[in-house]
Structure formats: C-alpha cells, structure tokens
Design an enzyme around this catalytic site. Structure first.
Site, PDB file in Angstrom:
ATOM      1  N   TRP A  16      36.565   5.295  21.999  1.00 54.90           N
ATOM      2  CA  TRP A  16      37.566   4.913  22.999  1.00 54.90           C
ATOM      3  C   TRP A  16      37.446   5.611  24.358  1.00 54.90           C
ATOM      4  CZ3 TRP A  16      41.718   8.066  24.727  1.00 54.90           C
ATOM      5  CH2 TRP A  16      41.775   9.469  24.225  1.00 54.90           C
ATOM      6  N   PHE A  33      44.431   1.007  19.913  1.00 61.07           N
ATOM      7  CA  PHE A  33      45.256   1.872  20.322  1.00 61.07           C
ATOM      8  C   PHE A  33      44.529   3.032  21.168  1.00 61.07           C
ATOM      9  CE2 PHE A  33      43.584   4.538  17.013  1.00 61.07           C
ATOM     10  CZ  PHE A  33      43.619   5.844  17.442  1.00 61.07           C
ATOM     11  N   CYS A  34      43.467   3.279  20.913  1.00 67.90           N
ATOM     12  CA  CYS A  34      42.366   4.206  21.863  1.00 67.90           C
ATOM     13  C   CYS A  34      42.158   3.693  23.154  1.00 67.90           C
ATOM     14  CB  CYS A  34      41.050   4.501  21.229  1.00 67.90           C
ATOM     15  SG  CYS A  34      41.142   5.080  19.525  1.00 67.90           S
ATOM     16  N   ASP A  35      42.108   2.269  23.329  1.00 68.71           N
ATOM     17  CA  ASP A  35      41.914   1.511  24.601  1.00 68.71           C
ATOM     18  C   ASP A  35      43.146   1.810  25.513  1.00 68.71           C
ATOM     19  OD1 ASP A  35      39.242   0.851  24.039  1.00 68.71           O
ATOM     20  OD2 ASP A  35      40.052  -1.053  23.030  1.00 68.71           O
ATOM     21  N   LEU A  38      43.587   5.237  26.701  1.00 71.60           N
ATOM     22  CA  LEU A  38      42.842   5.781  27.923  1.00 71.60           C
ATOM     23  C   LEU A  38      43.482   5.036  29.222  1.00 71.60           C
ATOM     24  CD1 LEU A  38      40.342   6.759  29.033  1.00 71.60           C
ATOM     25  CD2 LEU A  38      39.081   4.544  28.353  1.00 71.60           C
TER      26      LEU A  38
END
EC number: 3.4.22.-
Length: 400
Positions: A16, A33-35, A38
């Site tokens: 991510w 959720f990681c994107d 970020l």
C-alpha cells in the site's frame, strides 16, 4: 516518507505504500483501506483535493482508530486499529511518527514526514489521543492592524490564515488597478455563493442573495462586461419586475421590504455602495492557497482532536456585507439631490484551526459612499479614495 521492512526482507512494491495519485481512475469504493490511508497522509481528510465521497470513506476508516492504553504503548504507540483483519499501530517516538502494519506475513514500518504526520493526526477521530510531551505546537499566524493601503497590499497577510469562498479558477482574479475589477468581483462572488456563504444586509435587514443576483443581471453585470462601463440605472418597471419575481405579489407581509428595495435599487449611491463592497474583497481562488492550507493544518493541531469533524473543516468562509443609511444630523434634506449616503462594511470571515480551537479570521474593510456617487470605476475611484478604506485583520478565538 521512509519505509523499512522489520524482518529485513525485500519490500513488496505492490504494497500500500506504492504511490497512489490523487487523479487515480480506480473507483473510490474499490480502493483498499491501505490506498485510502495513503491518500489521508498525503492530503489529509480536509484537503480541497478530496470530494465529499472521498472524505466520507476516509473518515470512516479513521474512525476505526482508538487511543492506545498506557500498558500497550510499545514504541510510543498512541493509536491502533484492526481493519480488514490487519493490525495497524501509530507510534510517536522522539518526535517521529511511524506506522506499523502487516504486509502479508511481514511487519512493515513506515516513517512519516512532518507533513504526512500532521495530515494523519488532523484526520483522527475526536477522541483523546495521548501524544506525550514530545509533541510540539506552533501558534498560528496572528495579528491586528489597520492600514490605509489598498486591499491588494494586505492580501499576502490575509492569505496566511484564510482560504477562499471561490471554489476554482473559473472566476476572475484580483486586479491591481483601482476599481477596474469591481464588476468582475461582484459577479464572481455572487456566482460562487450558491451555498449562501455571502450575506448582505441593509440597516440590519438581510437582502436575499437571489434578489441581488437578479439585480446585477438586470444591470448588465456579467463575465463579459467592460471594466470601465458606467452602469445605467434601472427604471421603475425594471426594478418592479425583479421585486415581484422574488416576493409574492399578493402577500402583504413583504410590502415593507418591497417598497424598501424598490427605492434602493433606483438609487445610484446604493448601487455604488453595494458593488464597491465586493471590490478586491480579499477572496483568493482555492488553488492559490493550497500550500497555505497545508501549512495551517501542519502548524495547528493540538486541540483540533477535541472537536467534531464538521468543526474542523478549514475551508468554511463567509462574506458579510453591511450597508447602513447615514442618518442626517438635522432635519434638512439629506442632500441637494434628495439622495442619501451609505456606510459600508465588508468582511470576510473564514473559519480556521488555532491552537485554542476553532477561530475566525476577520478581514474587514469599511468606508463611506456619498450621496450621488455614480456606479462606475471612475466614480467609485473619485468618491472612495484609498485613505477612506480602512482594512483591519484580526483573529478571534473562543475561550477554552
């Protein structure tokens, strides 16, 4: 932002922490959720880059974080969350914020820059997160002054703590020439105020924004108007058509307002007072203040955690215009022409974040418009010299 692999294995480039551009074509609801996380550390929830849908998704993710208990404070941990089965810890150690998370079967550590850390911190939910004594707080730019200088010369000071009600670059920019931009200024402001961010009052009676929009349209003020044009005053029939289209003709409750506005809209001095109030009124396009926006979010972060999210929106501005008829000192005629003079106060009130909470920047211009002043750039320039315009700038913060 620096990323390291706790297990010393080579970092997976598909993790991510790979760059996610703000212009990504991926549907927002399909981002992991990681994107989203970020994007949060890159821009912050309240960035003008974000749409309402994006802010909603980001807020939903950040609401998953809870304050860490004292016994769980490994490596200065102050917040933690479990999202999609992945454990995430936010840690602050020696003034450096790191994000610990699982990437496959490996634990990754990402060290945030100061800007990324502040974007993350300002996006946390309104809970009491203990950041320890290492957290430093920088006071916002503040000041009080009065000057006879024209508005363009105080814009640099004003921009330090304000954003704009102008949503994009489609509207006209502030000019340096005296009153040459006045028609474009009122046109762009009224066009940009569909969310009722502009309020106009005469003798404490609010004038509906739709009525003003119809008035300037009838006066011929549009995006193509010549800046040197002198406005032609409207006839009674023209004014009456505007009034009747905004007020029910048979409703006696509005008779006083209808008579008042019918009189005002035929007075050249009132038209001069109204239009001049928008002249170089310290509005700046949002794209030109994005770096200032980021600076404010970076420098003022302590008590914002104590406020509800809607109170932390920084780009929430209002343009308040107050026009008052000058009361004559005796019982004689107000002027030889039968007209009247007007006192004008034009203020922009953008909400902002301070170390004391949510405050207001008040940037105010006040002056007198004499009876008979003609609504033209030359007429306004002759009737309202720079020394008569007092511009004041102040921060008003609530007691906490």
């Amino acid at each position: 932002m620096q990323t390291s692999n706790i297990t010393n294995h080579e970092r997976n480039d598909s993790s991510w922490m790979s760059t996610v551009k703000s212009t990504t074509e991926v549907s927002w609801n399909k981002l992991s959720f990681c994107d989203i996380l970020l994007k949060i550390i890159t821009f912050g929830i309240y960035s003008p880059h974000e749409t309402l849908a994006e802010k909603h998704s980001e807020k939903k993710l950040m609401d998953s974080f809870s304050p860490s208990l004292s016994q769980d404070k490994m490596d200065g941990e102050f917040a933690h969350a479990n999202i999609d089965g992945i454990s995430i810890r936010l840690c602050l150690n020696k003034g450096i914020c790191s994000v610990f998370y699982l990437d496959g079967d490996k634990i990754q550590s990402t060290q945030l820059s100061s800007k990324e850390y502040n974007n993350l911190l300002s996006s946390l939910p309104p809970k009491q997160f203990n950041l320890g004594k290492v957290h430093t707080i920088t006071a916002p730019v503040s000041g009080n002054f009065k000057t006879h200088k024209p508005a363009p010369e105080v814009i640099e000071t004003a921009i330090n703590c304000c954003t704009s009600i102008i949503p994009n670059d489609d509207y006209f920019h502030v000019k340096d020439t005296d009153f040459n931009s006045v028609w474009h200024d009122i046109y762009r402001d009224i066009r940009a105020s569909d969310s009722n961010s502009t309020k106009i009052y005469f003798n404490n009676i609010e004038i509906p924004l739709k009525l003003i929009a119809d008035l300037i349209n009838e006066l011929g003020i549009n995006e193509f108007i010549d800046s040197k044009k002198e406005l032609q005053m409207l006839s009674y029939n023209q004014v009456n058509k505007i009034i009747n289209s905004n007020f029910p003709q048979q409703d006696l409750c509005f008779q006083t307002e209808k008579l008042l506005f019918t009189s005002l809209f035929q007075d050249p001095a009132f038209i001069s007072a109204l239009t001049s109030a928008f002249w170089q009124s310290l509005h700046i396009t949002s794209s030109s203040v994005e770096h200032i926006y980021a600076q404010i979010m970076s420098e003022n972060i302590e008590n914002r955690l104590n406020f509800m999210p809607e109170q932390r929106v920084i780009n929430n501005c209002g343009h308040i215009i107050k026009i008052n008829a000058v009361v004559p000192k005796n019982d004689t005629a107000i002027s030889a022409s039968g007209g009247r003079a007007y006192e004008v106060s034009s203020s922009i009130l953008p909400s902002h974040i301070t170390c004391n909470g949510v405050g207001i920047n008040k940037i105010e211009t006040s002056y007198l418009v004499h009876a008979g002043t003609l609504p033209s750039s030359e007429g306004l320039r002759n009737a309202i010299p720079p020394e008569s315009r007092q511009v004041s700038f102040a921060i008003i913060s609530p007691d906490v």
